[in-house]
Each structure stands twice: as structure tokens, then as C-alpha cells.
Design a protein around this motif. Structure first.
Motif, PDB file in Angstrom:
ATOM      1  N   SER A 116       0.841  -1.207   0.000  1.00 12.68           N
ATOM      2  CA  SER A 116       0.000   0.000   0.000  1.00 12.68           C
ATOM      3  C   SER A 116       0.865   1.242   0.000  1.00 12.68           C
ATOM      4  O   SER A 116       0.417   2.316  -0.392  1.00 12.68           O
ATOM      5  N   ASN A 117       2.132   1.125   0.387  1.00 19.65           N
ATOM      6  CA  ASN A 117       3.019   2.289   0.261  1.00 19.65           C
ATOM      7  C   ASN A 117       3.126   2.738  -1.191  1.00 19.65           C
ATOM      8  O   ASN A 117       3.149   3.939  -1.472  1.00 19.65           O
TER       9      ASN A 117
ATOM     10  N   TYR B 114       0.842   7.958  10.518  1.00 22.67           N
ATOM     11  CA  TYR B 114       1.821   7.169   9.767  1.00 22.67           C
ATOM     12  C   TYR B 114       2.792   8.110   9.050  1.00 22.67           C
ATOM     13  O   TYR B 114       2.378   8.935   8.233  1.00 22.67           O
TER      14      TYR B 114
ATOM     15  N   CYS C  11      -5.858   8.063   8.810  1.00 25.24           N
ATOM     16  CA  CYS C  11      -5.376   6.695   8.934  1.00 25.24           C
ATOM     17  C   CYS C  11      -6.253   6.048   9.991  1.00 25.24           C
ATOM     18  O   CYS C  11      -6.284   6.495  11.137  1.00 25.24           O
TER      19      CYS C  11
ATOM     20  N   ASN D 223      -1.947   4.520  12.761  1.00 26.56           N
ATOM     21  CA  ASN D 223      -0.634   4.031  13.177  1.00 26.56           C
ATOM     22  C   ASN D 223       0.205   5.254  13.559  1.00 26.56           C
ATOM     23  O   ASN D 223       0.326   6.155  12.739  1.00 26.56           O
TER      24      ASN D 223
ATOM     25  N   ASP E 221      -6.378   5.636   4.992  1.00 27.59           N
ATOM     26  CA  ASP E 221      -5.452   4.511   4.989  1.00 27.59           C
ATOM     27  C   ASP E 221      -5.970   3.470   5.978  1.00 27.59           C
ATOM     28  O   ASP E 221      -5.956   3.680   7.186  1.00 27.59           O
TER      29      ASP E 221
ATOM     30  N   ALA F  32      -4.771   0.257   6.384  1.00 28.67           N
ATOM     31  CA  ALA F  32      -3.848  -0.879   6.410  1.00 28.67           C
ATOM     32  C   ALA F  32      -4.268  -1.885   7.490  1.00 28.67           C
ATOM     33  O   ALA F  32      -4.032  -3.083   7.360  1.00 28.67           O
ATOM     34  N   TYR F  33      -4.913  -1.359   8.552  1.00 24.44           N
ATOM     35  CA  TYR F  33      -5.339  -2.219   9.672  1.00 24.44           C
ATOM     36  C   TYR F  33      -6.868  -2.319   9.735  1.00 24.44           C
ATOM     37  O   TYR F  33      -7.430  -2.617  10.788  1.00 24.44           O
TER      38      TYR F  33
ATOM     39  N   THR G 211      -4.042  -3.326   2.528  1.00 25.61           N
ATOM     40  CA  THR G 211      -2.814  -4.074   2.244  1.00 25.61           C
ATOM     41  C   THR G 211      -3.005  -5.564   2.487  1.00 25.61           C
ATOM     42  O   THR G 211      -3.862  -5.969   3.275  1.00 25.61           O
TER      43      THR G 211
ATOM     44  N   SER H  74      -0.376  -7.055   3.623  1.00 20.76           N
ATOM     45  CA  SER H  74       0.768  -7.286   4.518  1.00 20.76           C
ATOM     46  C   SER H  74       0.367  -7.703   5.923  1.00 20.76           C
ATOM     47  O   SER H  74       1.162  -8.314   6.622  1.00 20.76           O
ATOM     48  N   LYS H  75      -0.822  -7.333   6.381  1.00 19.48           N
ATOM     49  CA  LYS H  75      -1.172  -7.552   7.787  1.00 19.48           C
ATOM     50  C   LYS H  75      -2.125  -8.740   7.933  1.00 19.48           C
ATOM     51  O   LYS H  75      -1.708  -9.845   8.208  1.00 19.48           O
TER      52      LYS H  75
ATOM     53  N   ARG I 106       4.499  -7.997  -0.771  1.00 19.71           N
ATOM     54  CA  ARG I 106       4.421  -6.582  -1.137  1.00 19.71           C
ATOM     55  C   ARG I 106       3.240  -6.339  -2.089  1.00 19.71           C
ATOM     56  O   ARG I 106       3.409  -6.177  -3.307  1.00 19.71           O
TER      57      ARG I 106
END
Ligand code: PMP
Length: 360
Positions: free
Chosen positions: A85-86, A110, A155, A159, A184, A186-187, A210, A212-213, A221
Motif C-alpha cells: 500500500s506504500n 503514519y 489513517c 498508526n 489509509d 492498512a489495519y 494491504t 501485509s497484515k 508486497r
């Protein structure tokens, strides 16, 4: 050897560092404590054996985007995927920020939001959160009116604080932003609500996520956004041809066949998060309510850095935020396996019971 100077606007910028220190219990980068299901690994190996490696991958990553769209009940043309997600954030900022444009963040948050915005050449305008890390809507509205940012970041869960942004706050900011609002997430799967429900074709809102988590695929990635179709089309101006390799496209598509397994892992992490929080509340530390897979805490009457070192001496690695602006003395622990969490809590109890690190 002659050194060539970097871009003038990069001279004052440092890279983004997350130290990789070795420790038996690594709870510093918010990864999933469990690997993906073995059946996913087998399915991935079988499909990889059939890849035509001499050919470029599907440039539009159609199958993957369709699978992500199906997960969220939107068509593939509302989905954009990239290398983590970056890279999604970078693509957004290269498309909508850049020189002579402003990007708004609400700190602490973040760090990559501001960092990538600066890399794009934009000016970052930092709004301040309140002492309890919630957003002051009146102050945020004033900032948006003054700075007129092309991109505004939220976010949620945030984060490193872990706080979930209430739906009313996101809706209120949507009425005020002069440009794009990026939430965002991500979580996002660890939180009780998602801004995905607010995405509409005529709203300047995107939600980033993402693999990633929750999907246990940090090594792959892979990240994505859900937003209006017109916006996804605009991002094509910036993306490099074939930016998503064949392995990643397959890995992500196959992962979406394991939603139930992912949800089980999320439930376990949430249950452990609540257990850690309850134990922390019995210790001399301040904590904040987390909707993520990590918890921010601040040892009372102790030097945060010394507590971090004390944990590392016991082979438990957490994130040291104690020197970050607005987070003085704070540490962030990722929720691990029950055994890892036990090790963390035991080490923390031990460190806090000792004399070391007591601040003057
Ligand atoms: N957003 C937030 C809030 C994060 O914490 C992270 C990971 N640290 C990311 C985005 C980036 O994750 P990735 O690039 O692995 O998808």
C-alpha cells in the motif's frame, strides 16, 4: 570520485528507517504472527509452475482486481493494486500532489504519508491531534480552509496510536476537503467499521488496504485502493508498465480464496489484543484504545527508551516511538502469537519491577 548532489528539495529529507534488530520475539512491525494457510502456499506453487516466464504479466492485473472488487462488492475498475500500500500511496501522491500543492496530515500518524508527499514535491501541512490523539473537527476544518490541500490523509486505525476514526468524523471531513480524502486502512480488518462503505463514484474518497497484515503476506508486497473509477484511470498516468509481477498477481488472487481463514486469524489477534490491553491496564503504563493489531503504551515514571532496551535485553523487540514528535516516552507493541504475547508481558512486568530506567 565526484559525487553528484541530489535534488535540492531532497537535501533536508532523510530516508524512512525501521531498524531490523534481531530478537527472539519480534513485535515491532505489525505483521501477522501466523503464516498464510498451507493450502494457499500449495496452490501458489502449482500456479507458478504454469507461468509463462518469458512473457510480461497482465498489465492491468485484471483477475486480481476482479477478485479484490468481488471481495468488496465493487467492479474491478474501482480497484487499483500496487507493490504494497506504500506504492499505492506513492502513486496517489504523484498523481494528485506534487510541486505547488499541499498535502494535509493529522499528527501523530503514519510517517510515510508526509514523507512520500514531500518526495512528490508537495508541501506538507501538519494538523495537530488533541492530547488523547482524537481529531478536533473545528481545528481540522480551519486547517483545510486555510491550506486547501489537494490530498488529505486519515489513517484508521491510526498508526501508531491504534485509534479508529469515527464514521461521523470521516463524513464531516468529506464535506470539508477541497481535494481528495485518503483513508489509509492498512489495519482496517481489525476495526469495527470501514470507510469502504462510503466510497462512491462522485465522492473524492479512496480507501487503501494491504495484504501485509491480515492476509499474512508482508513478504509479497501487495496493496490496493478502492475508489471512484475515474480516479483509478487517472493513476495510469503514473504507474510504470507491468508494475505488478506475475507472482504477486497470482498470490493475491489465490489469497482471496481463503477469506474464512483470514477472518479466523483476525479474530484471534483481536482477542489477544484485548487480553494484552487488560494486562497493561494493571501495570504502571498509559494505553490508548486500539482497533488495530498493535497497542501504543507509555510507561509511567520511566524512560521509554530504557524500557525498550530492557525488553530487548530480554529478547523482545517492540517499536521505539519514544523519541518521535508528540509521542514522547511511547512504545508500540504488535500483537503476536499467545506465546509471544506472554513473553512480552512477562518481560515488561520484569522491566517495570526493576530499578533500571526510572526517570528522575
Ligand atoms: N499504511 C500504514 C498505516 C502502515 O502502517 C503500513 C505498514 N507499516 C502501510 C500503510 C504500508 O504497508 P504495505 O506497504 O506493506 O502495504
Amino acid at each position: 570520485m565526484t559525487r553528484v548532489p541530489v535534488r535540492d528539495d531532497l537535501q533536508a529529507l532523510e530516508g524512512y528507517h525501521s531498524p531490523q534488530v534481531s530478537a527472539a520475539v519480534r513485535l515491532n512491525t505489525n505483521e501477522s504472527p501466523e503464516p498464510p494457510p498451507a493450502a494457499w502456499r500449495d496452490a501458489l506453487a502449482a500456479e507458478l509452475a504454469r507461468v509463462e516466464w518469458h512473457r510480461y504479466p497482465d498489465r492491468s492485473a485484471r483477475d486480481l482486481r476482479e477478485a479484490i472488487g468481488a471481495l468488496h462488492g465493487v467492479p474491478a475498475d474501482q480497484v487499483f493494486a500496487a507493490n504494497g500500500s506504500n506504492e499505492v500511496l506513492q502513486t496517489l501522491l504523484l498523481t494528485f500532489a506534487g510541486p505547488r500543492r499541499a498535502v494535509a496530515t493529522f499528527e501523530p500518524t503514519y510517517q510515510l504519508h508526509g514523507h512520500i508527499a514531500r518526495l512528490s514535491g508537495a508541501t506538507v501541512v501538519e494538523g495537530e491531534r488533541q492530547g488523547d490523539f482524537t481529531l478536533d473537527l473545528a481545528a481540522a476544518t480551519r486547517l483545510l480552509a486555510e491550506a486547501r490541500p489537494a490530498v488529505t490523509f486519515l489513517c484508521s486505525p491510526n498508526n501508531p496510536t491504534g485509534l479508529v476514526e469515527p464514521e461521523a468524523t470521516v463524513r464531516a471531513l468529506l464535506d470539508e476537503v477541497p481535494g481528495l480524502l485518503v483513508v489509509d486502512e492498512a489495519y482496517g480488518q481489525f476495526a469495527p467499521w470501514s470507510a469502504l462503505s462510503l466510497v462512491e463514484e462522485d465522492r473524492p474518497l479512496v480507501v487503501t488496504r494491504t495484504f501485509s497484515k491480515t492476509w499474512s503476506m508482508a513478504a509479497a508486497r501487495l496493496g490496493y485502493l478502492v475508489g471512484p473509477a475515474w480516479l483509478v484511470t487517472e493513476l495510469e498516468r503514473v504507474t510504470l508498465p507491468y508494475h505488478l509481477d506475475a507472482t504477486k498477481q497470482i498470490a493475491g488472487r489465490l489469497a482471496l480464496g481463503f477469506v474464512a481463514e483470514m477472518e479466523t486469524r483476525v479474530k484471534q489477534v483481536v482477542a489477544e489484543r484485548e487480553r494484552i490491553t487488560r494486562t497493561l491496564q494493571e501495570l504502571p503504563v498509559d494505553t490508548w484504545p486500539s482497533g488495530a493489531n498493535f497497542i501504543l503504551f507509555r510507561p509511567r515514571d520511566r524512560d521509554g527508551r530504557a524500557v525498550w532496551q530492557g525488553l530487548l535485553d530480554r529478547s523482545v523487540l517492540v517499536r521505539d516511538c519514544s523519541g518521535w514528535p508528540r509521542l514522547s516516552g511511547c512504545l508500540r507493541v504488535t500483537v503476536g502469537t499467545p506465546a509471544e504475547n506472554d513473553a512480552f508481558l512477562a518481560a515488561l512486568g520484569d522491566v517495570l519491577a526493576g530499578e533500571g530506567g526510572r526517570s528522575a
